[in-house]
Design a protein around this motif. Structure first.
Motif, PDB file in Angstrom:
ATOM      1  N   TYR A  85       0.841  -1.202   0.000  1.00  0.00           N
ATOM      2  CA  TYR A  85       0.000   0.000   0.000  1.00  0.00           C
ATOM      3  C   TYR A  85       0.872   1.245   0.000  1.00  0.00           C
ATOM      4  O   TYR A  85       0.706   2.129  -0.833  1.00  0.00           O
ATOM      5  N   HIS A  86       1.810   1.307   0.932  1.00  0.00           N
ATOM      6  CA  HIS A  86       2.619   2.522   1.034  1.00  0.00           C
ATOM      7  C   HIS A  86       3.466   2.734  -0.220  1.00  0.00           C
ATOM      8  O   HIS A  86       3.573   3.861  -0.708  1.00  0.00           O
ATOM      9  N   PHE A 116       1.672   5.585 -13.324  1.00  0.00           N
ATOM     10  CA  PHE A 116       0.856   4.693 -12.497  1.00  0.00           C
ATOM     11  C   PHE A 116      -0.490   4.425 -13.162  1.00  0.00           C
ATOM     12  O   PHE A 116      -0.909   3.271 -13.318  1.00  0.00           O
ATOM     13  N   TRP A 117      -1.162   5.504 -13.594  1.00  0.00           N
ATOM     14  CA  TRP A 117      -2.511   5.306 -14.142  1.00  0.00           C
ATOM     15  C   TRP A 117      -2.486   4.643 -15.511  1.00  0.00           C
ATOM     16  O   TRP A 117      -3.410   3.908 -15.868  1.00  0.00           O
ATOM     17  N   ALA A 118      -1.418   4.889 -16.271  1.00  0.00           N
ATOM     18  CA  ALA A 118      -1.305   4.209 -17.571  1.00  0.00           C
ATOM     19  C   ALA A 118      -1.210   2.698 -17.352  1.00  0.00           C
ATOM     20  O   ALA A 118      -1.840   1.900 -18.055  1.00  0.00           O
ATOM     21  N   GLU A 119      -0.429   2.319 -16.345  1.00  0.00           N
ATOM     22  CA  GLU A 119      -0.327   0.891 -16.023  1.00  0.00           C
ATOM     23  C   GLU A 119      -1.687   0.303 -15.651  1.00  0.00           C
ATOM     24  O   GLU A 119      -2.040  -0.801 -16.068  1.00  0.00           O
ATOM     25  N   PRO A 156      -6.139   7.513   2.280  1.00  0.00           N
ATOM     26  CA  PRO A 156      -6.541   7.721   0.880  1.00  0.00           C
ATOM     27  C   PRO A 156      -6.176   6.550  -0.032  1.00  0.00           C
ATOM     28  O   PRO A 156      -5.178   5.865   0.194  1.00  0.00           O
ATOM     29  N   PHE A 157      -6.969   6.379  -1.073  1.00  0.00           N
ATOM     30  CA  PHE A 157      -6.696   5.370  -2.101  1.00  0.00           C
ATOM     31  C   PHE A 157      -5.544   5.871  -2.993  1.00  0.00           C
ATOM     32  O   PHE A 157      -5.183   7.041  -2.976  1.00  0.00           O
ATOM     33  N   PHE A 158      -5.023   4.968  -3.799  1.00  0.00           N
ATOM     34  CA  PHE A 158      -3.912   5.312  -4.693  1.00  0.00           C
ATOM     35  C   PHE A 158      -4.269   6.522  -5.572  1.00  0.00           C
ATOM     36  O   PHE A 158      -5.335   6.557  -6.183  1.00  0.00           O
ATOM     37  N   GLY A 159      -3.358   7.475  -5.620  1.00  0.00           N
ATOM     38  CA  GLY A 159      -3.555   8.626  -6.494  1.00  0.00           C
ATOM     39  C   GLY A 159      -4.356   9.753  -5.874  1.00  0.00           C
ATOM     40  O   GLY A 159      -4.504  10.812  -6.473  1.00  0.00           O
ATOM     41  N   ILE A 160      -4.873   9.541  -4.668  1.00  0.00           N
ATOM     42  CA  ILE A 160      -5.714  10.562  -4.030  1.00  0.00           C
ATOM     43  C   ILE A 160      -4.894  11.311  -2.989  1.00  0.00           C
ATOM     44  O   ILE A 160      -4.299  10.707  -2.094  1.00  0.00           O
ATOM     45  N   LEU A 215       2.850   1.660  -3.318  1.00  0.00           N
ATOM     46  CA  LEU A 215       2.008   2.052  -4.455  1.00  0.00           C
ATOM     47  C   LEU A 215       1.438   3.457  -4.257  1.00  0.00           C
ATOM     48  O   LEU A 215       1.292   4.220  -5.209  1.00  0.00           O
ATOM     49  N   TYR A 216       1.110   3.784  -3.021  1.00  0.00           N
ATOM     50  CA  TYR A 216       0.566   5.117  -2.761  1.00  0.00           C
ATOM     51  C   TYR A 216       1.611   6.177  -3.127  1.00  0.00           C
ATOM     52  O   TYR A 216       1.298   7.142  -3.839  1.00  0.00           O
ATOM     53  N   GLN A 217       2.828   5.972  -2.673  1.00  0.00           N
ATOM     54  CA  GLN A 217       3.907   6.921  -2.995  1.00  0.00           C
ATOM     55  C   GLN A 217       4.117   6.998  -4.504  1.00  0.00           C
ATOM     56  O   GLN A 217       4.247   8.072  -5.071  1.00  0.00           O
ATOM     57  N   ARG A 218       4.135   5.849  -5.121  1.00  0.00           N
ATOM     58  CA  ARG A 218       4.401   5.790  -6.564  1.00  0.00           C
ATOM     59  C   ARG A 218       3.314   6.537  -7.336  1.00  0.00           C
ATOM     60  O   ARG A 218       3.587   7.304  -8.255  1.00  0.00           O
ATOM     61  N   ALA A 219       2.053   6.328  -6.950  1.00  0.00           N
ATOM     62  CA  ALA A 219       0.938   6.962  -7.672  1.00  0.00           C
ATOM     63  C   ALA A 219       1.002   8.484  -7.557  1.00  0.00           C
ATOM     64  O   ALA A 219       0.550   9.198  -8.448  1.00  0.00           O
TER      65      ALA A 219
END
Ligand code: ATP
Ligand code: MG
Length: 646
Positions: free
Chosen positions: A24-25, A38-41, A437-441, A27-31
């Motif tokens: 989670y942490h 991230f979103w393209a993937e 927060p969810f990824f990217g938020i 992916l959250y940082q990465r997004a």
């Protein structure tokens, strides 16, 4: 509240979850660090595209210009159906459970695909094309999902109107979106009663000159009015339609649907959602928030008339090839054990409902839950309002037997999907907190002076950047969209909700910003005081509002609903007063407590504090927009028992 009880992630949950704490942490940082990558993937992983996008994201929060995956082409129905046929054509897509417990059926992906293609042809051959608006006014029958997907297949924009809305509310929504067709049922069943859907459409249609055709699904077989030339039977048109319907290639930014907000705080706003970004966001949140695995039976109790029904009954689950349960009825029919009976009957693994239902069932006592097994359950979710810690604990211990995580998911019609939420394998839980927060938020807290606060803080909840599921505009009123969501905190999305962030970075939704009380200079959210009241074993539900008070500026007016069978007494009033003083402090103690047999709610089950505020202030002839009120007689009762005090 940061010292609240913490329920750590259970190792057995983490072991089988897609996302654990470390993931989670990371992916959250990465997004946040590389959002476009991230979103393209995710776009590649979650969807099939006919043509790849050239630009992942392009937005500016000043003009509210928001675009995702520009240049990409895809079709939502292909992603929800066609691409699953090889692998899961015979898998159940929809389990339908009727209002009457004796009625249910299962629909496979192939059957749903054929129904969707046929109905897409029905619409197409009658002149419905890309961009045309189709209003859907149906009960929770499986055809409702098919009709939504049929619109998506040909590029028509659907506007689902909750089947419990009146002819008047339906008329407003048909007019607002310029609906060309309405798809309805003759009648619907709900809690053992019959709802006259076609009769309401007939009334609404008188005022809707743009409306060309009404397609009627025969559901109850009840007697209905008929206008030759305008009205068509679903089954007759379907019998003549081909099951072969090539999907319309849609731009990622082509509209998918219009949907009105619940109307808790005012007149409902028609949110426009588009194709690519919305679907990715619905799919990724459905998979990771609910930790959906192949073979799971997933049940979201929301009606398709709300965004929860769009994203988490239909689009998210079907895009992921899930088995989604659609329930026609209500939590208390034929008895208050209905939810748990359905869970046992269909071996539901993931269950997602609203605090209003949880509080109502809790008020009936534990025995209705205890007489069922619920062994199949793995994950429990909540959405729609703040869930009071007391209700959370009940959900956790009584419904979930103390072993299933509770996911308190915060989001809005405007956000398209879940924004702040625990993930089952990653997030330790605190009752009453929507957690992280969810990824990217990227949420932020804004104070009343327009400053962004760091660390533990309380204020307005705003979001720092765009995410794919975000609404693109208010249909027909982009200026209102900018004014409402992008002007109060320039450069941010303004949610309209208040929140607290604790020392662990956890978010606690404190209620609507417009409902915040200012008592002797202290700002108090409604959720905290209400939760303190609900702690009392005799209290089922509470709503708190401010009213003009000569000394304090605002006084605290509490409407309290007691559990079934409990009589109000002076002693109880004192206990409640004491309870709030003890839990929060003397500053928050209610000046007035009114016993209310029920609270005014929207048709989606949310407490309408704006009406309670008017009643408390004595502004009885100016209650505002009441079109979304579920039961007007509740307001009458509250007015009659209004307490007046200096
Ligand atoms: P309107 O915008 O017309 O006033 P509404 O805000 O009730 O109506 P929805 O989009 O259905 O319309 O609801 C979103 C709101 O519901 C959020 O802004 C929030 O106030 C509340 N909400 C949803 N989920 C949660 C949650 N988990 N915790 C607290 N509040 C929630
Ligand atoms: Mg809202």
């Amino acid at each position: 509240m940061s010292d609240a009880h913490v329920y750590p992630v259970k190792p057995e949950t983490a072991a089988q979850a897609y996302i654990d704490r470390t993931t989670y942490h990371a992916l959250y940082q990465r997004a946040l660090a590389e959002p476009d990558a991230f979103w393209a993937e995710q776009a590649e992983r979650f969807l099939d595209w006919e043509q790849r996008w050239h630009t992942v994201s392009d937005y500016d929060f000043e003009s509210a210009h928001i675009r995702w995956f520009d240049g990409g082409k895809l079709n939502v129905s292909v992603n929800c159906l066609d691409r699953h046929l090889d692998k899961r054509g015979d898998q159940v897509a929809i389990i339908w459970e009727g209002d009457n417990p004796a009625h249910d059926k299962k629909i496979t992906y192939r059957e749903l695909y054929e129904e969707v293609c046929r109905f897409a042809n029905v619409l197409k051959t009658r002149g419905v094309g890309k961009g045309d608006r189709v209003c859907i006014y149906l009960p929770m029958i499986a055809e409702a999902a098919a009709v939504m997907l049929a619109c998506a297949r040909i590029g028509a924009v659907h506007s689902v109107v909750f089947g419990g809305f009146s002819a008047e509310a339906l008329k407003d929504r048909i007019l607002d979106c310029g609906g060309k067709f309405v798809v309805c049922a003759d009648e619907g069943y709900r809690g053992g009663k019959v709802v006259p859907l076609k009769a309401n459409v007939d009334k609404a249609a008188k005022h809707c000159p743009m409306l060309e055709k009404i397609i009627v699904i025969q559901n109850t077989g009840g007697k209905i009015g008929w206008q030759e030339g305008r009205d068509l039977w679903y089954h007759e048109t379907m019998a003549a339609a081909s099951a072969d319907c090539p999907p319309e290639p849609m731009d990622a930014e082509d509209p998918l649907f219009i949907l009105y907000t619940s109307g808790s705080t005012g007149k409902p706003k028609g949110m426009l959602h588009t194709t690519g970004g919305y679907l990715i966001y619905a799919a990724i949140t459905h998979k990771y928030v609910f930790d959906y695995h192949d073979g799971d039976v997933y049940w979201c109790t929301a009606d398709i008339g709300w965004v929860t029904g769009h994203s988490y009954v239909v689009y998210g689950p079907l895009c992921n090839g899930a088995t989604t349960l659609m329930f026609e009825g209500v939590p208390t029919y034929p008895g208050p054990d209905r939810f748990w009976q359905v869970v046992d009957k269909h071996k539901v693994n993931i269950f997602y409902t609203a605090p209003t239902a949880i509080r109502a069932l809790m008020a009936q006592g534990d025995r209705y839950v205890n007489q069922t097994s619920r062994q199949s359950l793995r994950i429990l979710g909540s959405v729609g309002e703040p869930i009071n810690p007391e209700a959370w604990e009940w959900y956790y211990h009584v419904v979930g037997g103390g072993t299933r995580p509770i996911l308190d998911t915060w989001w809005q019609t405007e956000t398209g999907g879940i924004m702040i939420t625990p993930l089952p394998g990653a997030t330790d839980l605190k009752p009453g907190s929507a957690t992280l927060p969810f990824f990217g938020i990227k949420p932020e807290i804004l104070d009343t002076n327009g400053q962004i606060l760091e660390g533990a803080a309380e204020g307005s909840l705003i979001i720092a950047r765009s995410w794919p599921g975000q609404a693109r505009t208010i249909y027909g009123d982009h200026k209102l969209y900018i004014d409402t969501y992008f002007s109060k905190a320039p450069g941010f999305y303004y949610s309209g909700d208040g929140a607290k962030r604790d020392a662990d970075g956890y978010y606690w939704i404190t209620g609507r910003i417009d409902d915040v009380l200012n008592v002797s200079g202290h700002r108090l959210g409604t959720a905290e005081i209400e939760s303190a009241l609900v702690l009392h074993e005799s209290v089922a539900e509470a709503a708190v509002v401010g009213y003009p008070h000569n000394i304090k500026g605002q006084g605290i007016y509490a409407y309290v609903t007691l559990n079934t069978g409990v009589e109000p007494t002076e002693q109880l009033r004192k206990e409640l007063d004491e309870l709030v003083r003890k839990e929060i402090g003397p500053i928050a103690h209610p000046d007035i407590i009114q016993w209310a047999p029920s609270l005014p709610k929207t048709r989606s089950g949310k407490i309408m504090r704006r009406i309670l505020r008017k009643v408390a202030a004595g502004e009885l002839d100016n209650l505002g927009d009441t079109s979304t009120l579920a039961d007007p007689s509740v307001v009458q009762n509250i007015i009659e028992h209004r307490v007046v005090k200096g």
